[in-house]
Design a protein around this motif. Structure first.
Motif, PDB file in Angstrom:
ATOM      1  N   THR A   1       3.939   5.653  -5.469  1.00 47.60           N
ATOM      2  CA  THR A   1       3.881   5.638  -6.936  1.00 47.60           C
ATOM      3  C   THR A   1       2.843   6.632  -7.450  1.00 47.60           C
ATOM      4  O   THR A   1       3.101   7.412  -8.389  1.00 47.60           O
ATOM      5  CB  THR A   1       3.558   4.224  -7.437  1.00 47.60           C
ATOM      6  N   LEU A   2       1.665   6.597  -6.835  1.00 48.76           N
ATOM      7  CA  LEU A   2       0.618   7.531  -7.248  1.00 48.76           C
ATOM      8  C   LEU A   2       1.041   8.975  -7.039  1.00 48.76           C
ATOM      9  O   LEU A   2       0.769   9.859  -7.866  1.00 48.76           O
ATOM     10  CB  LEU A   2      -0.680   7.244  -6.503  1.00 48.76           C
ATOM     11  N   LEU A   3       1.683   9.202  -5.897  1.00 50.15           N
ATOM     12  CA  LEU A   3       2.140  10.554  -5.615  1.00 50.15           C
ATOM     13  C   LEU A   3       3.154  11.026  -6.642  1.00 50.15           C
ATOM     14  O   LEU A   3       3.113  12.169  -7.126  1.00 50.15           O
ATOM     15  CB  LEU A   3       2.728  10.625  -4.204  1.00 50.15           C
TER      16      LEU A   3
ATOM     17  N   LEU B   1       0.825  -1.207   0.000  1.00 52.31           N
ATOM     18  CA  LEU B   1       0.000   0.000   0.000  1.00 52.31           C
ATOM     19  C   LEU B   1       0.862   1.262   0.000  1.00 52.31           C
ATOM     20  O   LEU B   1       0.583   2.238  -0.706  1.00 52.31           O
ATOM     21  CB  LEU B   1      -0.930  -0.011   1.207  1.00 52.31           C
ATOM     22  N   PHE B   2       1.954   1.211   0.794  1.00 54.34           N
ATOM     23  CA  PHE B   2       2.864   2.361   0.862  1.00 54.34           C
ATOM     24  C   PHE B   2       3.521   2.608  -0.497  1.00 54.34           C
ATOM     25  O   PHE B   2       3.616   3.763  -0.965  1.00 54.34           O
ATOM     26  CB  PHE B   2       3.930   2.098   1.935  1.00 54.34           C
TER      27      PHE B   2
ATOM     28  N   LEU C   1       2.357   1.724  -3.387  1.00 53.42           N
ATOM     29  CA  LEU C   1       1.329   2.217  -4.302  1.00 53.42           C
ATOM     30  C   LEU C   1       1.071   3.710  -4.109  1.00 53.42           C
ATOM     31  O   LEU C   1       0.959   4.488  -5.081  1.00 53.42           O
ATOM     32  CB  LEU C   1       0.038   1.426  -4.097  1.00 53.42           C
ATOM     33  N   LEU C   2       0.978   4.126  -2.856  1.00 53.65           N
ATOM     34  CA  LEU C   2       0.755   5.541  -2.571  1.00 53.65           C
ATOM     35  C   LEU C   2       1.915   6.401  -3.069  1.00 53.65           C
ATOM     36  O   LEU C   2       1.702   7.494  -3.640  1.00 53.65           O
ATOM     37  CB  LEU C   2       0.545   5.751  -1.069  1.00 53.65           C
TER      38      LEU C   2
ATOM     39  N   TYR D   1       1.418  11.737  -9.847  1.00 48.95           N
ATOM     40  CA  TYR D   1       0.691  13.009  -9.759  1.00 48.95           C
ATOM     41  C   TYR D   1       1.648  14.181  -9.921  1.00 48.95           C
ATOM     42  O   TYR D   1       1.353  15.141 -10.658  1.00 48.95           O
ATOM     43  CB  TYR D   1      -0.042  13.079  -8.422  1.00 48.95           C
TER      44      TYR D   1
END
Length: 387
Positions: free
Chosen positions: A358-360, A352-353, A355-356, A363
């Motif tokens: 990566t998304l950040l 989850l970390f 993934l977050l 963005y």
């Protein structure tokens, strides 16, 4: 007339004796003498003593009879006597030579020799003791002997109390089959002093009295000797069981198995003690077999652990020494839940970390690209205006 009265009186006497159980027999006059030269003889076997005697005088009238002897004997500190009846002129048995010996014997004529009643002579008595030398506290202390795996014998001891520095001890042993007492050939030592004995291979020593004497010497005082008697099969210390296994038969029953200890001890001679721990609860069991089935207290238990030790049972000895405990063997249940708890959950958090992050990053990358694109678009517009 006088003869008639005499006969009548005799008849009355016979009738009265018959009525009241009188026995007109010469048995009441039968006597026998005690054995001759009764003595207790120590042949030097460290406690294996011979009691011997000679036939009594005046047995000419009993040549057709088998004369028997009743012998009683004991150590001085015993309340009860050992009793044997024999036709021999000797008898041998083991005694504790730390104490004195007393014995007595008399001749016995059986019933068939005396028309229905046994006849005993008076007693002949004898005593024997080993004259003690040195103070009692100078003898060894805490003799400990173990017959390891029914194969080799090891004895150890501690020195006496307040003995001189130069005091040393020597061990001698004997059992039936040896011609004489033998000194230990391999001593264990500490600071140059004998503190134990490793015995050589012993030939057929089982189920016999084993005699030990440990004496000592010092230049400044006499040292008291100590005598011991035991049987080797009663001090056997076997090896611990090996290859323990726990197998679930179903949700409520578990099978316990282990290998019989290695060595010459027959399988039928073993006795086992089991310590079983289920989570935080412990039970102790005993069994003659090398396997057993038990019920779980709960089918939700997470861990069951097993320890086993062995001992020679009552069918092969009167006593014995427990082996060391085996290595612990454990069964663990519901391990997949533990894997989820200890591995999957942390892995989920890490995923989850990632993934977050990566998304950040995506963005931020998009924001940067949009900024660059907007700036280029503005430059292009200005160029068109100038034209």
């Amino acid at each position: 007339m006088a003869f008639v009265h005499l006969d009548i009186r005799c008849l009355y006497t016979v009738l009265i004796c018959t009525s009241f159980g009188c026995v007109l027999s010469s048995n009441t006059e039968i006597k026998v003498n005690p054995p001759l030269d009764f003595e207790i003889v120590d042949p030097g076997y460290l406690g294996y003593i011979s009691m011997q005697w000679k036939p009594p005088l005046s047995l000419d009238n009993f040549k057709e009879c088998t004369v028997e002897y009743e012998l009683k004997y004991r150590n001085f500190d015993r309340e009860s006597w050992k009793t044997i009846i024999t036709t021999n002129l000797y008898y041998k048995d083991g005694f504790d030579l730390n104490k004195g010996i007393e014995a007595k014997i008399h001749t016995l004529l059986p019933e068939q020799c005396t028309n229905g009643s046994e006849v005993y002579s008076s007693w002949s008595e004898a005593t024997y003791w080993t004259p003690p030398q040195g103070r009692g506290e100078t003898k060894i202390q805490d003799l400990d002997c173990e017959y390891y795996n029914w194969q080799y014998l090891l004895c150890s001891w501690k020195p006496g109390v307040d003995v001189p520095f130069d005091t040393n001890y020597n061990l001698f042993y004997w059992y039936e089959g040896l011609d004489q007492a033998i000194e230990c050939a391999e001593y264990m030592t500490s600071n140059g002093k004998n503190t134990g004995c490793r015995f050589p291979h012993l030939k057929s020593p089982d189920y016999k009295d084993f005699y030990i004497c440990v004496n000592g010497s010092s230049q400044s005082m006499l040292i008291r000797s100590s005598y011991f008697i035991f049987q080797l099969q009663n001090i056997v210390k076997p090896l611990p069981p090996e290859y323990l296994s726990l197998t679930m038969k179903d949700s409520n029953e578990i099978s316990l198995k282990w290998n019989v200890p290695r060595g010459p001890i027959p399988e039928r001679c073993f006795f086992y003690e089991i310590i079983l721990t289920e989570d935080y609860t412990t039970w102790v069991f005993t069994t003659m077999e090398n396997e057993m089935c038990i019920k779980r207290t709960s089918n939700k238990s997470h861990q069951i652990c097993l320890l086993v030790r062995s001992k020679v049972n009552i069918y092969c000895s009167d006593d014995g020494i427990w082996s060391e405990w085996s290595e612990e063997e454990c069964w663990k249940g519901d391990t997949w839940k533990e894997i989820v708890i200890y591995f999957m959950i942390p892995f989920g958090f890490i995923s989850l970390f990632v993934l977050l992050v990566t998304l950040l990053l995506l963005y931020k990358q998009r924001s940067v690209l949009e900024t660059i694109f907007d700036s280029r678009k503005e430059v292009f517009t200005r160029q068109e205006t100038l034209c």
